[in-house]
Design a protein around this motif. Structure first.
Motif, PDB file in Angstrom:
ATOM      1  N   GLU A   1      -6.606   8.577   4.090  1.00 16.83           N
ATOM      2  CA  GLU A   1      -6.451   9.120   5.433  1.00 16.83           C
ATOM      3  C   GLU A   1      -6.221   7.999   6.452  1.00 16.83           C
ATOM      4  O   GLU A   1      -6.517   6.833   6.191  1.00 16.83           O
ATOM      5  CB  GLU A   1      -7.680   9.944   5.802  1.00 16.83           C
ATOM      6  CG  GLU A   1      -7.937  11.125   4.858  1.00 16.83           C
ATOM      7  CD  GLU A   1      -9.138  11.949   5.281  1.00 16.83           C
ATOM      8  OE1 GLU A   1      -9.892  11.498   6.163  1.00 16.83           O
ATOM      9  OE2 GLU A   1      -9.321  13.048   4.719  1.00 16.83           O
ATOM     10  N   ASN A   2      -5.651   8.384   7.610  1.00 17.35           N
ATOM     11  CA  ASN A   2      -5.380   7.408   8.680  1.00 17.35           C
ATOM     12  C   ASN A   2      -4.592   6.205   8.150  1.00 17.35           C
ATOM     13  O   ASN A   2      -4.934   5.050   8.390  1.00 17.35           O
ATOM     14  CB  ASN A   2      -6.687   6.941   9.318  1.00 17.35           C
ATOM     15  CG  ASN A   2      -7.482   8.092   9.907  1.00 17.35           C
ATOM     16  OD1 ASN A   2      -6.925   8.964  10.592  1.00 17.35           O
ATOM     17  ND2 ASN A   2      -8.781   8.115   9.629  1.00 17.35           N
ATOM     18  N   PHE A   3      -3.548   6.504   7.398  1.00 13.55           N
ATOM     19  CA  PHE A   3      -2.773   5.447   6.758  1.00 13.55           C
ATOM     20  C   PHE A   3      -2.226   4.443   7.770  1.00 13.55           C
ATOM     21  O   PHE A   3      -2.240   3.232   7.517  1.00 13.55           O
ATOM     22  CB  PHE A   3      -1.611   6.059   5.957  1.00 13.55           C
ATOM     23  CG  PHE A   3      -0.828   5.052   5.179  1.00 13.55           C
ATOM     24  CD1 PHE A   3      -1.195   4.718   3.891  1.00 13.55           C
ATOM     25  CD2 PHE A   3       0.289   4.418   5.736  1.00 13.55           C
ATOM     26  CE1 PHE A   3      -0.477   3.768   3.162  1.00 13.55           C
ATOM     27  CE2 PHE A   3       0.999   3.478   5.029  1.00 13.55           C
ATOM     28  CZ  PHE A   3       0.615   3.148   3.732  1.00 13.55           C
ATOM     29  N   SER A   4      -1.744   4.918   8.899  1.00 15.42           N
ATOM     30  CA  SER A   4      -1.144   4.033   9.900  1.00 15.42           C
ATOM     31  C   SER A   4      -2.143   3.050  10.494  1.00 15.42           C
ATOM     32  O   SER A   4      -1.760   2.048  11.113  1.00 15.42           O
ATOM     33  CB  SER A   4      -0.498   4.861  11.020  1.00 15.42           C
ATOM     34  OG  SER A   4      -1.485   5.614  11.710  1.00 15.42           O
ATOM     35  N   LYS A   5      -3.439   3.322  10.309  1.00 20.03           N
ATOM     36  CA  LYS A   5      -4.467   2.458  10.878  1.00 20.03           C
ATOM     37  C   LYS A   5      -5.039   1.458   9.873  1.00 20.03           C
ATOM     38  O   LYS A   5      -5.956   0.704  10.198  1.00 20.03           O
ATOM     39  CB  LYS A   5      -5.600   3.318  11.451  1.00 20.03           C
ATOM     40  CG  LYS A   5      -5.158   4.222  12.602  1.00 20.03           C
ATOM     41  CD  LYS A   5      -6.316   5.057  13.124  1.00 20.03           C
ATOM     42  CE  LYS A   5      -5.842   5.971  14.251  1.00 20.03           C
ATOM     43  NZ  LYS A   5      -6.949   6.834  14.765  1.00 20.03           N
TER      44      LYS A   5
ATOM     45  N   PRO B   1      -0.642  -1.750   1.855  1.00 23.28           N
ATOM     46  CA  PRO B   1       0.099  -0.974   2.864  1.00 23.28           C
ATOM     47  C   PRO B   1       1.223  -1.747   3.541  1.00 23.28           C
ATOM     48  O   PRO B   1       2.161  -1.137   4.060  1.00 23.28           O
ATOM     49  CB  PRO B   1      -0.980  -0.569   3.867  1.00 23.28           C
ATOM     50  CG  PRO B   1      -2.077  -1.559   3.667  1.00 23.28           C
ATOM     51  CD  PRO B   1      -2.057  -1.908   2.223  1.00 23.28           C
TER      52      PRO B   1
ATOM     53  N   ASN C   1       8.115   6.709   4.907  1.00 22.76           N
ATOM     54  CA  ASN C   1       7.818   7.173   6.268  1.00 22.76           C
ATOM     55  C   ASN C   1       8.739   8.294   6.764  1.00 22.76           C
ATOM     56  O   ASN C   1       8.501   8.847   7.843  1.00 22.76           O
ATOM     57  CB  ASN C   1       7.912   5.997   7.250  1.00 22.76           C
ATOM     58  CG  ASN C   1       6.778   4.997   7.055  1.00 22.76           C
ATOM     59  OD1 ASN C   1       5.610   5.367   7.057  1.00 22.76           O
ATOM     60  ND2 ASN C   1       7.121   3.724   6.870  1.00 22.76           N
TER      61      ASN C   1
ATOM     62  N   LEU D   1       3.946  11.025   3.333  1.00 22.14           N
ATOM     63  CA  LEU D   1       2.942  10.829   4.381  1.00 22.14           C
ATOM     64  C   LEU D   1       2.940  12.060   5.281  1.00 22.14           C
ATOM     65  O   LEU D   1       3.898  12.314   6.008  1.00 22.14           O
ATOM     66  CB  LEU D   1       3.271   9.567   5.190  1.00 22.14           C
ATOM     67  CG  LEU D   1       2.196   9.076   6.169  1.00 22.14           C
ATOM     68  CD1 LEU D   1       0.928   8.683   5.421  1.00 22.14           C
ATOM     69  CD2 LEU D   1       2.722   7.885   6.967  1.00 22.14           C
TER      70      LEU D   1
ATOM     71  N   LYS E   1       0.650  14.133   8.099  1.00 19.61           N
ATOM     72  CA  LYS E   1      -0.482  14.049   9.032  1.00 19.61           C
ATOM     73  C   LYS E   1      -1.288  12.765   8.803  1.00 19.61           C
ATOM     74  O   LYS E   1      -2.517  12.753   8.807  1.00 19.61           O
ATOM     75  CB  LYS E   1      -1.387  15.280   8.906  1.00 19.61           C
ATOM     76  CG  LYS E   1      -0.689  16.575   9.314  1.00 19.61           C
ATOM     77  CD  LYS E   1      -1.622  17.770   9.209  1.00 19.61           C
ATOM     78  CE  LYS E   1      -0.913  19.057   9.639  1.00 19.61           C
ATOM     79  NZ  LYS E   1      -1.794  20.248   9.530  1.00 19.61           N
ATOM     80  N   ASP E   2      -0.539  11.688   8.535  1.00 18.98           N
ATOM     81  CA  ASP E   2      -1.103  10.352   8.323  1.00 18.98           C
ATOM     82  C   ASP E   2      -1.988  10.276   7.083  1.00 18.98           C
ATOM     83  O   ASP E   2      -2.902   9.450   6.994  1.00 18.98           O
ATOM     84  CB  ASP E   2      -1.891   9.883   9.555  1.00 18.98           C
ATOM     85  CG  ASP E   2      -1.812   8.370   9.756  1.00 18.98           C
ATOM     86  OD1 ASP E   2      -0.856   7.752   9.252  1.00 18.98           O
ATOM     87  OD2 ASP E   2      -2.705   7.818  10.424  1.00 18.98           O
ATOM     88  N   VAL E   3      -1.701  11.142   6.129  1.00 21.76           N
ATOM     89  CA  VAL E   3      -2.445  11.163   4.867  1.00 21.76           C
ATOM     90  C   VAL E   3      -1.467  11.028   3.706  1.00 21.76           C
ATOM     91  O   VAL E   3      -0.418  11.681   3.688  1.00 21.76           O
ATOM     92  CB  VAL E   3      -3.242  12.481   4.696  1.00 21.76           C
ATOM     93  CG1 VAL E   3      -3.875  12.551   3.306  1.00 21.76           C
ATOM     94  CG2 VAL E   3      -4.312  12.600   5.771  1.00 21.76           C
ATOM     95  N   CYS E   4      -1.792  10.171   2.749  1.00 20.19           N
ATOM     96  CA  CYS E   4      -0.998  10.104   1.519  1.00 20.19           C
ATOM     97  C   CYS E   4      -1.933  10.236   0.321  1.00 20.19           C
ATOM     98  O   CYS E   4      -3.138   9.934   0.407  1.00 20.19           O
ATOM     99  CB  CYS E   4      -0.176   8.817   1.441  1.00 20.19           C
ATOM    100  SG  CYS E   4      -1.110   7.327   1.113  1.00 20.19           S
TER     101      CYS E   4
END
Length: 203
Positions: free
Chosen positions: A75-79, A103, A176, A183, A185-188
């Motif tokens: 979760e919150n992959f972008s972070k 990442p 992306n 990806l 909802k920012d989940v993979c």
């Protein structure tokens, strides 16, 4: 009795003589081996330097080895800020494993591709010379249309080589892109399927 030099190891723990002395000669008191129903045995041992370390190995294959799957929800992959992220530990073939994800990429895929690996969770538990032969598949699950991206390989895992995978697993462009399902909802979701086929130990 004098014998040639013999090598002891985990599969050969004893050496000796099947015909050490004739029974008749042993029972003849005049020979001095058996007196008053008593005999004495002795052993003289000289330990020489090992000259063939690592030249033998014992391979134990696992019949009908089970295939174990583990899904890692990120979760919150972008972070994500760590260079390498590790999944929860899971078991397969009496071994502990983890999925590793880079990442920002790794090695020749840095900055362009997502990197994914399968790794032994604690390679220090392996004895020197031990290797684990495993077949594995790493899947990046498509959450939209089930068009999963998969990489399949087999590898001898060891303390000196505890991981295997792909530095250029999938491009960031594809990963992306909305609609590809990698990806959402920012989940993979990354799935590992691991089958341990055998264990090799040095003699």
């Amino acid at each position: 009795a004098m014998g040639a030099e013999r090598r002891f190891h985990r599969l050969k723990r004893e050496w000796g003589f099947d015909e050490f002395i004739p029974i008749k000669a042993f029972n003849d008191a005049s020979n001095g081996f058996l007196l008053e129903d008593t005999c004495v045995f002795g052993a003289e041992v000289f330990v020489s330097k090992e000259r063939s370390t690592g030249k033998g190995e014992c391979l134990s294959m696992i019949k009908d080895a089970p295939s174990i799957k583990h899904v890692w929800r990120i979760e919150n992959f972008s972070k994500l800020r760590s260079e390498c992220c590790d999944s929860q530990v899971f078991s397969s073939g009496d071994q502990k494993w983890q999925i590793q994800l880079y990442p920002k990429g790794r090695r020749h895929g840095t900055g362009t591709h997502l990197a994914v690996y399968l790794a032994l969770a604690d390679s220090t538990t392996l004895t020197p010379g031990s290797k684990i032969y495993a077949e594995f598949t790493l899947r990046l699950l498509d959450q939209a249309q089930a068009r999963h991206i998969a990489g399949k390989a087999d590898f001898w895992f060891s303390a000196s080589n505890p991981e295997s995978g792909w530095a250029r697993y999938v491009s960031f462009t594809y990963f992306n892109k909305p609609g590809n399902g990698c990806l959402v909802k920012d989940v993979c979701l990354v799935e590992a399927e691991v089958t341990v086929h055998g264990i090799s130990n040095a003699l």
